[in-house]
Scaffold this motif. Sequence first.
Motif, mmCIF file in Angstrom:
data_model
loop_
_atom_site.group_PDB
_atom_site.id
_atom_site.type_symbol
_atom_site.label_atom_id
_atom_site.label_comp_id
_atom_site.label_asym_id
_atom_site.label_seq_id
_atom_site.Cartn_x
_atom_site.Cartn_y
_atom_site.Cartn_z
ATOM 1 N N GLY A 28 32.956 5.184 105.675
ATOM 2 C CA GLY A 28 33.997 4.792 106.854
ATOM 3 C C GLY A 28 33.548 5.159 108.045
ATOM 4 N N GLY A 29 32.304 4.816 108.528
ATOM 5 C CA GLY A 29 31.868 4.737 109.830
ATOM 6 C C GLY A 29 31.071 6.179 109.815
ATOM 7 N N MET A 262 18.228 3.213 93.377
ATOM 8 C CA MET A 262 19.374 3.910 93.412
ATOM 9 C C MET A 262 19.542 4.927 94.213
ATOM 10 S SD MET A 262 20.377 2.347 90.793
ATOM 11 C CE MET A 262 21.818 3.408 90.229
ATOM 12 N N LEU A 263 20.508 4.946 94.945
ATOM 13 C CA LEU A 263 20.945 5.845 96.006
ATOM 14 C C LEU A 263 22.026 6.636 95.549
ATOM 15 C CD1 LEU A 263 19.146 3.682 97.545
ATOM 16 C CD2 LEU A 263 20.508 4.189 99.760
ATOM 17 N N ALA A 264 22.294 7.805 96.188
ATOM 18 C CA ALA A 264 23.681 8.457 95.802
ATOM 19 C C ALA A 264 24.084 9.467 97.205
ATOM 20 C CB ALA A 264 23.492 9.543 94.743
ATOM 21 N N PHE A 265 25.231 9.744 97.338
ATOM 22 C CA PHE A 265 25.597 10.416 98.410
ATOM 23 C C PHE A 265 27.077 11.336 98.219
ATOM 24 C CE2 PHE A 265 27.983 6.659 98.918
ATOM 25 C CZ PHE A 265 29.145 7.075 99.498
ATOM 26 N N GLU A 266 27.180 12.406 98.852
ATOM 27 C CA GLU A 266 28.403 12.934 98.674
ATOM 28 C C GLU A 266 29.627 12.351 99.544
ATOM 29 O OE1 GLU A 266 29.294 15.578 96.916
ATOM 30 O OE2 GLU A 266 27.069 15.928 96.058
ATOM 31 N N PRO A 267 30.645 11.982 98.963
ATOM 32 C CA PRO A 267 31.450 11.099 99.751
ATOM 33 C C PRO A 267 32.291 12.128 100.923
ATOM 34 C CG PRO A 267 32.557 11.764 97.406
ATOM 35 C CD PRO A 267 30.880 11.903 97.581
ATOM 36 N N VAL A 268 32.887 11.520 101.721
ATOM 37 C CA VAL A 268 33.601 12.232 102.628
ATOM 38 C C VAL A 268 35.072 12.424 102.128
ATOM 39 C CG1 VAL A 268 34.835 11.832 104.960
ATOM 40 C CG2 VAL A 268 32.745 11.040 104.712
ATOM 41 N N GLU A 276 35.520 2.050 102.105
ATOM 42 C CA GLU A 276 34.372 1.236 102.533
ATOM 43 C C GLU A 276 33.140 1.911 102.592
ATOM 44 O OE1 GLU A 276 35.614 -1.674 105.500
ATOM 45 O OE2 GLU A 276 36.931 -2.589 104.333
ATOM 46 N N ILE A 277 31.930 1.353 102.574
ATOM 47 C CA ILE A 277 30.723 2.024 102.808
ATOM 48 C C ILE A 277 29.813 0.777 103.200
ATOM 49 C CG2 ILE A 277 30.877 4.042 101.345
ATOM 50 C CD1 ILE A 277 29.030 2.416 99.274
ATOM 51 N N ARG A 289 21.778 -5.731 99.561
ATOM 52 C CA ARG A 289 22.921 -6.143 98.794
ATOM 53 C C ARG A 289 23.319 -4.719 98.270
ATOM 54 N NH1 ARG A 289 22.904 -8.502 94.572
ATOM 55 N NH2 ARG A 289 21.371 -10.315 95.076
ATOM 56 N N ALA A 290 24.550 -4.509 98.317
ATOM 57 C CA ALA A 290 25.060 -3.298 97.614
ATOM 58 C C ALA A 290 26.608 -3.249 97.611
ATOM 59 C CB ALA A 290 24.675 -1.951 98.639
ATOM 60 N N ARG A 291 27.347 -2.353 97.058
ATOM 61 C CA ARG A 291 28.584 -2.461 96.676
ATOM 62 C C ARG A 291 29.382 -1.907 98.115
ATOM 63 N NH1 ARG A 291 29.538 3.556 93.155
ATOM 64 N NH2 ARG A 291 31.525 2.751 93.566
ATOM 65 N N ALA A 292 30.526 -2.555 98.287
ATOM 66 C CA ALA A 292 31.227 -2.459 99.507
ATOM 67 C C ALA A 292 31.964 -1.116 99.788
ATOM 68 C CB ALA A 292 31.904 -3.674 99.867
ATOM 69 N N GLY A 293 32.199 -0.510 98.762
ATOM 70 C CA GLY A 293 33.038 0.697 98.575
ATOM 71 C C GLY A 293 33.256 1.262 97.498
ATOM 72 N N TYR A 294 33.875 2.453 97.272
ATOM 73 C CA TYR A 294 34.290 3.292 96.368
ATOM 74 C C TYR A 294 35.607 3.844 96.215
ATOM 75 C CZ TYR A 294 33.898 7.496 99.348
ATOM 76 O OH TYR A 294 34.168 8.247 100.292
ATOM 77 N N VAL A 295 35.917 4.406 95.099
ATOM 78 C CA VAL A 295 37.134 4.828 94.820
ATOM 79 C C VAL A 295 36.716 6.386 94.830
ATOM 80 C CG1 VAL A 295 39.091 5.428 93.429
ATOM 81 C CG2 VAL A 295 38.200 3.048 93.775
#
Length: 298
Positions: A28-29, A262-268, A276-277, A289-295
């Motif tokens: 989200g920026g 494979m990357l991972a991050f802690e969501p806001v 969106e990410i 190329r990667a996923r555009a977002g997450y729930v």
Amino acid sequence: VVVPVTVTDRSGRFVPGLTADQFEISDGGSRRAITQFSAERVPVSLGIVLDTSGSMTSDPKARAADDARWADTRRALELLVERLNPRDEVLFAAFADKVGLAVPWTREHERVPRAFNALRPGGYTAMFDAVRLIAPAFQRAEHARKVLLVISDGRDSLVPHISGTPIYRYPVSREQQVQIQIYERQKALRDTAVGAAQQVVNKSGVALYAIGMGTGKGAYVDLMNLESLTDDSGGYVEAIAEPSEITAAVARIFDELQSQYMLAFEPVHDDGKYHEITVTMKNRDLRVRARAGYVAPP
């Protein structure tokens, strides 16, 4: 949040040997730190969904060609499961107007070709319903890396095909008003079906790949339908000109899965909503190329 990432150079070749500090993720920026990183091949939960509807079968004149297509598809599935790692798990489902789960999650990969032998083509196509109903199965998947492969001509008997917004000069005639109303109803039906499938794909966290395969050489494939499912998931569509090319298409998708980071991050966020990410590279000559977002978790 786990994010599989494909990195290629300007020639489309996979780029090996990258490190975590060469990637950037924003949620989200807001820039997020990469908390986990792997350049090695990690286990995958792979779901395979095969279209067996009437639109994927030929008329009696082309029975021999249809039998050949069926054999090509089986060989492609054999190749795919043979190349899986023993730790990978696989799910296999087939659909026409209804969805049938042929093989639930298993590491016994050879069960997929055996289940394929029992399939019988026929019925109309409900592709978006099939994806909507199968994607939640990934909630029971073992691995964080989740991939859904859809093999279909992309048509959906329940969803109107929308080629574009009709353009009329005003004032419009009564006949044109009726055409506009029909278009708006069809668009609303399509948007509802596509949106429902996209929502469950986003929620499941799968990377959705599709092989757009028609009944024979030059047969129509609805790429717009397939791309509506793959684009934001991190996957893509392999559009093939004839069924005999399916084995090569499966191999290309598998090579990509073998070459991803494979990357991972802690969501806001923690509100249960879609966010969106963006994944970028410090080296702007590389393509990502990667996923555009997450729930977000609630």
